[in-house]
Scaffold this motif. Structure first.
Motif: not given
Length: 884
Positions: A590-605, A694-696, A702-706
């Motif tokens: 209800x308060x947020x979403x989290x999405x994990x996805x296959x990607x080898x490096x941090x996303x740029x701004x 942001x992503x982490x 695997x990277x994670x976006x919130x």
């Protein structure tokens, strides 16, 4: 000739002119009566008005209610197509009074409509009344019906009850006499089952309340509930004796004839009648959210669909037929029921999918059935074990076997079938018991064998009634959960979504008379059971209770928005980062979403900004979010993405969002297309806004976006704006100038730090305590040792270099008292490193300072200790190293 559409309009208009609210038909899946599989009469949606639980802003209503009778108590399925008036789907015309008018108005309303507006010959009408209802008898006499055509009935045929207890009352029925050329007698006579006298309207006088002891008292609010089948009155007004000869049904029969190239009135006329009837029930059920399955309502739908499809097969249809008839149905009934047109694409796709798969099963099953029958004596029953083999191995259901055998005047040994089914379940349970599952899960396996899977209504509603089928507490089935305790609740149907596919379970409340409780969570259990974690309040919760279940609307809306945004986010990531992106996990809360996805490096701004911008562009597009039912293979063939962790059966829900110039889907313009069983917004604009935080890194590769959506996203942006304003005020700059102002302050801070560091070095070089500040000779080596204050550890190496330069040849040891801890550095000029190492000097010194170790190069080394107060001892230890 008046069409059925005209007759429906005439009925509704008549009562509207007489002060009734025209109320739209309720869905076929009852949300306010957990005891019913489908709405089977017009009064279902008004049940709580009659009992006084609910009130509305009208006391008179009229409807044309869509009804289905194809399971349970009201099951007409096997008769459909073979008789003149049996249907799985029919429309019930009705007028209702909720404590407003009663017998004195209801009977004249019926008489005037029938004889004046519909123009029915008065001499052809007769009525029945309950044998003790003198009041209704006298009213019919006053209307003008002769006494010999007012028949007293002393059975339940003329006394209506909602159940063993509750509202009840006598009723009066209106019959039409088709004439003595048709066999049959009036109601109550030995020949009443004939077709001469046909009931066309039933008027119920809800005037009493019955109690468990059999006593009956008058209701404070006396009401009216009527029902008249549109198909029956339509046949009468169109001069027909068969409902299938009415204009609407005839149009569907002719559509079937055209699609199968078979004469509508030829040898296959019964097949066309079955198809026409079943087309209506299946289409309306799909439009109301029921999907074919192997349990509950979905199984009844599948049974109706397959029965129609088998009759199409008997007509010689080689390709799927049913979906081709949907446009004819929408043409006939779409104006009165807009939901048909709105769901037309889904109806057609569902019918085509089911018939395509079923034709394979049917052809194979019929061949096998014929082979098995050939082995048996003529007229012998088909063994139950054989019927079960057809079902279990070849997917040929029992009811289909029975339907096929019926035409051969043969039957199935159902006891043998049940025994084979029980044996299979026993084997399945034995296998499960050895699988290492949690011990407490045994109770759910027991319940799954005894209870039908939960019917989920939550795609279409957040409020529904359910009946308590089971309660579980501390891993065991119980009859009651006490006030304040927590346990698990199983009901026959629920609007609560059970956690799966990354979407958290719903919470909310349940209500029952004089009591309520909290639903804390909803989880899926074995056997398709939805378990609601509950805490009763005010009164205990018991098996058999009827509950009103209410999902927390605000929370569900937020979850829906987050889940839908996850789909858009997935597609935007694929577009920005590449097709290698695939979901590896998600959380839709209800308060947020989290999405994990296959990607080898941090996303740029810039990449994060692009993804966020694209998601919000499709949110602003406000396109419809649509769901279709397909096979997993067909869904993937049109570009649908499968979601991580989701288990897929033979049929899947395919959710589409957003329109693009080129894309996926059947039309090639869908932007996001995913297999998903979760709940979603109706329009992408309902998401409101999406803010990516942001992503982490989540795990290797695997990277994670919130992210946040809706109000949470707005709150976040508001907080960020307030922070910017506060910072701008602190540094005395406009928000737009904040970046440059902060850069200037950081540059000034760096310059000041450098200046302070230089002053510290200058101060240190100026000298220290007399006993340690001067260089002295130790074993022929000039040695400068000093304890410094106000100097940090990082200032020591440049000071070492300066002292080494001043000495020309020698060794240096500096100890800094840095905030209660000691920092040590030592240096040796290059001409002496073959005699002494700076590392040895540091290691000797740090021991006296409460530390250990230290390291570096022979010409420069560093270490640390706990306390600088033993500086003199540390210097002596270093001197000892020099002395050798």
């Amino acid at each position: 000739m008046a069409s059925l559409n005209d007759i429906r309009s005439t009925f509704l208009n008549y009562f509207e002119k007489n002060g009734h609210e025209v109320v739209a038909s309720s869905p076929l899946v009852p949300r306010n009566d957990p005891t019913l599989m489908f709405a089977n009469s017009g009064m279902v949606q008004f049940k709580n008005l009659f009992t006084g639980i609910e009130t509305r802003d009208y006391k008179r209503a009229t409807t044309s209610q869509k009804c289905v009778r194809a399971g349970g108590k009201h099951n007409d399925l096997d008769n459909v197509g073979y008789t003149a008036r049996h249907h799985t789907f029919f429309e019930m015309l009705g007028n209702f009074s909720f404590g407003d008018y009663f017998k004195a108005e209801a009977i004249p309303f019926a008489w005037e409509l029938l004889t004046k507006d519909f123009g029915i010959d008065k001499s052809r009408l007769l009525s029945t009344v309950y044998h003790t209802d003198d009041e209704a008898f006298e009213m019919w006499k006053k209307i003008g019906i002769p006494e010999d055509r007012i028949i007293r009935i002393d059975t339940s045929d003329n006394f209506w009850q909602m159940g063993p207890t509750g509202p009840c009352g006598p009723c009066t029925e209106i019959f039409y006499d088709h004439g003595d050329h048709i066999w049959g007698g009036p109601p109550g006579s030995p020949e009443e089952d004939g077709d001469r006298f046909i009931e066309i309207w039933n008027v119920v006088f809800m005037q009493n309340e019955q109690f468990e002891d059999g006593s009956m008292v008058p209701l404070d609010m006396q009401s009216i509930d009527t029902g008249m089948g549109l198909e029956r009155i339509g046949a009468l007004l169109q001069g027909k004796h068969d409902n299938y000869d009415t204009d609407l049904m005839r149009a569907l029969i002719e559509a079937s004839a055209n699609a199968t190239s078979q004469d509508a009135d030829g040898p296959g006329n019964v097949h066309h009648r079955v198809i026409a009837d079943h087309l209506r029930s299946t289409s309306f059920l799909i439009a109301d959210g029921v999907m074919p399955s192997n349990e509950g309502r979905g199984y009844v739908l599948r049974r109706i669909m397959r029965r129609a499809m088998r009759h199409a097969h008997l007509l010689g249809a080689k390709d799927p037929v049913m979906h081709k008839l949907v446009p004819a149905l929408v043409t006939q009934m779409g104006a009165a029921y807009p939901e048909l047109g709105q769901a037309q694409a889904m109806i057609e796709e569902t019918l085509k999918l089911e018939e395509t798969r079923f034709k394979q099963t049917l052809e194979r099953g019929l061949r096998l059935l014929d082979d098995e029958l050939a082995k048996l004596p003529e007229d012998a029953e088909l063994p139950g074990e054989t019927a079960f083999k057809l079902y279990d191995t070849y997917g040929f259901p029992l009811d289909l076997t029975q339907d096929a055998l019926r035409e051969k005047d043969r039957a199935v040994n159902t006891d043998g079938f049940d025994a084979a089914m029980a044996e299979q379940k026993a084997k399945a349970r034995a296998a499960w018991s050895g699988s290492g599952e949690a011990k407490d899960a045994a109770v759910w396996f027991d319940l799954a064998e005894a209870i039908e899977p939960t019917d989920f209504l939550g795609y279409d509603t957040e409020v529904a009634e359910g009946q308590v089928l089971a309660l579980v507490k501390d891993g065991a089935a119980v009859d009651e959960i006490a006030v304040g305790d927590e346990g698990w609740l199983i009901v026959n149907q629920t609007p609560f979504y059970a956690e799966s596919g990354g979407q958290v379970g719903d919470t909310g409340t349940y209500l029952k008379p004089d009591a309520n409780g909290t639903v804390l969570d909803t989880q899926k259990m074995p056997g398709g059971l939805f378990a609601h974690k509950v805490r009763p309040e005010k009164a205990a919760l018991a098996k058999g209770d009827a509950l009103e279940l209410r999902v927390d609307h605000a929370r569900r809306s937020a979850i829906r928005a987050n889940h839908s945004a996850t789909h858009l986010l997935h597609e935007a990531l694929r577009g920005t980062l590449g097709d290698h992106v695939a979901q590896k996990g998600s959380l839709n809360a209800a308060d947020r979403l989290r999405f994990d996805f296959s990607h080898s490096k941090a996303m740029t701004g810039a990449e994060i900004a692009d993804v966020q911008a694209e998601v919000n562009a499709y949110i602003r597009q406000n396109s419809a979010v649509e769901t279709r039912i397909m096979t997993p293979d067909d869904a993937r063939a049109i570009g649908a993405q499968a979601l991580f962790g989701e288990k897929y059966g033979d049929e899947v829900r395919v959710v589409s969002m957003g329109q693009a110039a080129t894309g996926k889907g059947l039309d090639g313009t869908t932007w996001s297309l995913e297999l998903c069983g979760g709940t979603h917004v109706k329009q992408t604009g309902d998401i409101g806004l999406c803010v990516v935080l942001g992503d982490s890194a989540s795990s290797a590769g695997v990277r994670r976006i919130e992210a946040l959506t809706g109000q949470a996203a707005l709150d976040h942006l508001g907080a960020q704006a307030a922070l910017v304003a506060e910072l701008a005020n602190v540094v005395k700059a406009a928000p737009g100038e904040l970046t440059e102002r902060v850069k200037t302050l950081l540059d000034e801070r760096k310059a000041l730090n450098n200046e302070v560091a230089q002053l510290r070095r200058d101060l240190a070089m100026a000298g220290g305590p007399a006993e340690t500040a001067e260089a002295r000779e130790v074993n022929g080596i000039a040695f400068h040792a000093q304890v410094l204050t106000g100097v940090s550890g990082k200032d020591l190496p440049p000071l070492i270099d300066e002292h080494k330069a001043r000495l020309g040849s020698g060794a240096v040891l500096l100890i800094a008292d840095a905030g209660g801890k000691a920092a040590v550095a030592a240096g040796v000029t290059s001409d002496l490193t073959d005699r002494v190492s700076a590392v040895d000097l540091v290691k000797a010194a740090v021991v006296e300072l409460g530390g250990k170790g230290g390291g570096g190069r022979p010409d420069m080394a560093q270490g640390g200790g706990k306390d600088a107060t033993n500086g003199a001892a540390a210097i002596k230890a270093a001197e000892a190293v020099l002395e050798g």
